[in-house]
Design a protein around this motif. Structure first.
Motif, mmCIF file in Angstrom:
data_model
loop_
_atom_site.group_PDB
_atom_site.id
_atom_site.type_symbol
_atom_site.label_atom_id
_atom_site.label_comp_id
_atom_site.label_asym_id
_atom_site.label_seq_id
_atom_site.Cartn_x
_atom_site.Cartn_y
_atom_site.Cartn_z
ATOM 1 N N ALA A 40 -67.608 49.578 -31.668
ATOM 2 C CA ALA A 40 -68.908 49.527 -30.992
ATOM 3 C C ALA A 40 -69.409 48.091 -30.866
ATOM 4 O O ALA A 40 -70.101 47.740 -29.911
ATOM 5 C CB ALA A 40 -69.923 50.386 -31.745
ATOM 6 N N TRP A 42 -67.280 45.444 -30.767
ATOM 7 C CA TRP A 42 -66.306 44.685 -29.998
ATOM 8 C C TRP A 42 -66.392 44.944 -28.491
ATOM 9 O O TRP A 42 -66.213 44.024 -27.696
ATOM 10 C CB TRP A 42 -64.896 44.993 -30.494
ATOM 11 C CG TRP A 42 -63.832 44.298 -29.706
ATOM 12 C CD1 TRP A 42 -62.973 44.851 -28.821
ATOM 13 C CD2 TRP A 42 -63.540 42.907 -29.708
ATOM 14 N NE1 TRP A 42 -62.158 43.903 -28.273
ATOM 15 C CE2 TRP A 42 -62.497 42.680 -28.799
ATOM 16 C CE3 TRP A 42 -64.073 41.812 -30.386
ATOM 17 C CZ2 TRP A 42 -61.971 41.433 -28.572
ATOM 18 C CZ3 TRP A 42 -63.530 40.560 -30.141
ATOM 19 C CH2 TRP A 42 -62.500 40.383 -29.245
ATOM 20 N N LEU A 43 -66.652 46.175 -28.066
ATOM 21 C CA LEU A 43 -66.647 46.511 -26.643
ATOM 22 C C LEU A 43 -67.649 45.690 -25.825
ATOM 23 O O LEU A 43 -67.282 45.153 -24.774
ATOM 24 C CB LEU A 43 -66.877 48.005 -26.445
ATOM 25 C CG LEU A 43 -65.651 48.884 -26.700
ATOM 26 C CD1 LEU A 43 -66.004 50.356 -26.524
ATOM 27 C CD2 LEU A 43 -64.507 48.510 -25.798
ATOM 28 N N PRO A 44 -68.911 45.549 -26.235
ATOM 29 C CA PRO A 44 -69.828 44.704 -25.449
ATOM 30 C C PRO A 44 -69.355 43.252 -25.377
ATOM 31 O O PRO A 44 -69.498 42.591 -24.338
ATOM 32 C CB PRO A 44 -71.152 44.812 -26.194
ATOM 33 C CG PRO A 44 -71.065 46.077 -26.968
ATOM 34 C CD PRO A 44 -69.622 46.242 -27.312
ATOM 35 N N VAL A 45 -68.783 42.765 -26.450
ATOM 36 C CA VAL A 45 -68.267 41.389 -26.454
ATOM 37 C C VAL A 45 -67.130 41.269 -25.447
ATOM 38 O O VAL A 45 -67.069 40.317 -24.667
ATOM 39 C CB VAL A 45 -67.813 40.978 -27.875
ATOM 40 C CG1 VAL A 45 -67.075 39.655 -27.847
ATOM 41 C CG2 VAL A 45 -69.002 40.915 -28.815
ATOM 42 N N GLU A 46 -66.247 42.239 -25.441
ATOM 43 C CA GLU A 46 -65.110 42.222 -24.517
ATOM 44 C C GLU A 46 -65.589 42.279 -23.068
ATOM 45 O O GLU A 46 -65.074 41.560 -22.206
ATOM 46 C CB GLU A 46 -64.176 43.400 -24.822
ATOM 47 C CG GLU A 46 -62.989 43.504 -23.906
ATOM 48 C CD GLU A 46 -62.044 42.318 -23.991
ATOM 49 O OE1 GLU A 46 -61.367 42.028 -22.997
ATOM 50 O OE2 GLU A 46 -61.980 41.675 -25.060
ATOM 51 N N ARG A 47 -66.575 43.129 -22.795
ATOM 52 C CA ARG A 47 -67.112 43.223 -21.433
ATOM 53 C C ARG A 47 -67.749 41.908 -21.010
ATOM 54 O O ARG A 47 -67.593 41.468 -19.872
ATOM 55 C CB ARG A 47 -68.127 44.355 -21.339
ATOM 56 C CG ARG A 47 -67.490 45.714 -21.359
ATOM 57 C CD ARG A 47 -68.515 46.806 -21.139
ATOM 58 N NE ARG A 47 -67.894 48.110 -21.313
ATOM 59 C CZ ARG A 47 -68.395 49.084 -22.022
ATOM 60 N NH1 ARG A 47 -69.551 48.940 -22.627
ATOM 61 N NH2 ARG A 47 -67.765 50.238 -22.121
ATOM 62 N N ARG A 48 -68.480 41.281 -21.904
ATOM 63 C CA ARG A 48 -69.137 40.007 -21.596
ATOM 64 C C ARG A 48 -68.089 38.917 -21.331
ATOM 65 O O ARG A 48 -68.228 38.117 -20.415
ATOM 66 C CB ARG A 48 -70.056 39.606 -22.751
ATOM 67 C CG ARG A 48 -70.778 38.326 -22.547
ATOM 68 C CD ARG A 48 -71.819 38.434 -21.471
ATOM 69 N NE ARG A 48 -72.529 37.164 -21.369
ATOM 70 C CZ ARG A 48 -73.039 36.711 -20.274
ATOM 71 N NH1 ARG A 48 -72.997 37.413 -19.177
ATOM 72 N NH2 ARG A 48 -73.644 35.554 -20.257
ATOM 73 N N SER A 51 -66.655 39.470 -17.926
ATOM 74 C CA SER A 51 -67.615 39.049 -16.904
ATOM 75 C C SER A 51 -67.644 37.527 -16.773
ATOM 76 O O SER A 51 -67.655 36.984 -15.661
ATOM 77 C CB SER A 51 -69.008 39.572 -17.271
ATOM 78 O OG SER A 51 -69.992 39.009 -16.455
#
Length: 166
Positions: A40, A42-48, A51
């Protein structure tokens, strides 16, 4: 392990009191919870990161394009700088001769506000567009106003322009 915090010691005692099968289930559940929390986070970091990588690629493409047109921009800047010493009347006349419409130039009159009023008669429309493009793009002349009327022959026009020096 004598100096464990109270809550950790209590947790250890609780775990030790469980049956072997329950101990394994608790450890597996704890591992699953830790993995879920890490995922949970890691996923936002990966998406950022994805981007930002996309933005970097876009900026690199913009930079490559700007670098490819830099020589053209320098040439435009240099050509407008050299024509800056010439009067607008001289530039208009020279470009008219270069584009082959000098005979169609019927008159020019300076305006009070630093503009130049130019009248062309029976000029081929394509040549008029070329002449105007040369003035604007190569010499930085601004077209303040333009009036184009149909001419007598096919493809010819009459035009009047109000031009301003760069």
């Amino acid at each position: 392990m004598d100096k464990l915090p109270n809550w950790l010691a209590a947790l250890r005692n609780w775990h030790a009191g469980l049956a072997r099968r329950e101990q394994r289930a608790v450890i597996a559940g704890a591992c699953a919870c830790i993995a879920l929390v890490l995922l949970a986070a890691w996923l936002p970091v990966e998406r950022r990161v994805a981007s930002l990588e996309k933005q970097v690629q876009s900026k690199q493409a913009d930079l490559a394009w700007l670098q490819s047109v830099a020589p053209q921009l320098d040439a435009l800047r240099n050509s407008s700088a050299t024509s800056g010493s010439e009067s607008l009347v001289v530039i208009v006349d020279r470009v008219a001769r270069e584009t082959g419409i000098a005979r169609s130039l019927s008159g020019s009159q300076p305006g009070d506000d630093g503009t130049l009023h130019v009248r062309l008669e029976q000029v081929p429309f394509d040549a008029l567009v070329t002449w105007t493009g040369e003035l604007v793009q190569r010499h930085g002349v601004r077209v303040v106003a333009a009036n184009i009327d149909g001419g007598v022959g096919a493809g010819t026009v009459g035009a009047s322009f109000v031009l301003r020096a760069p």
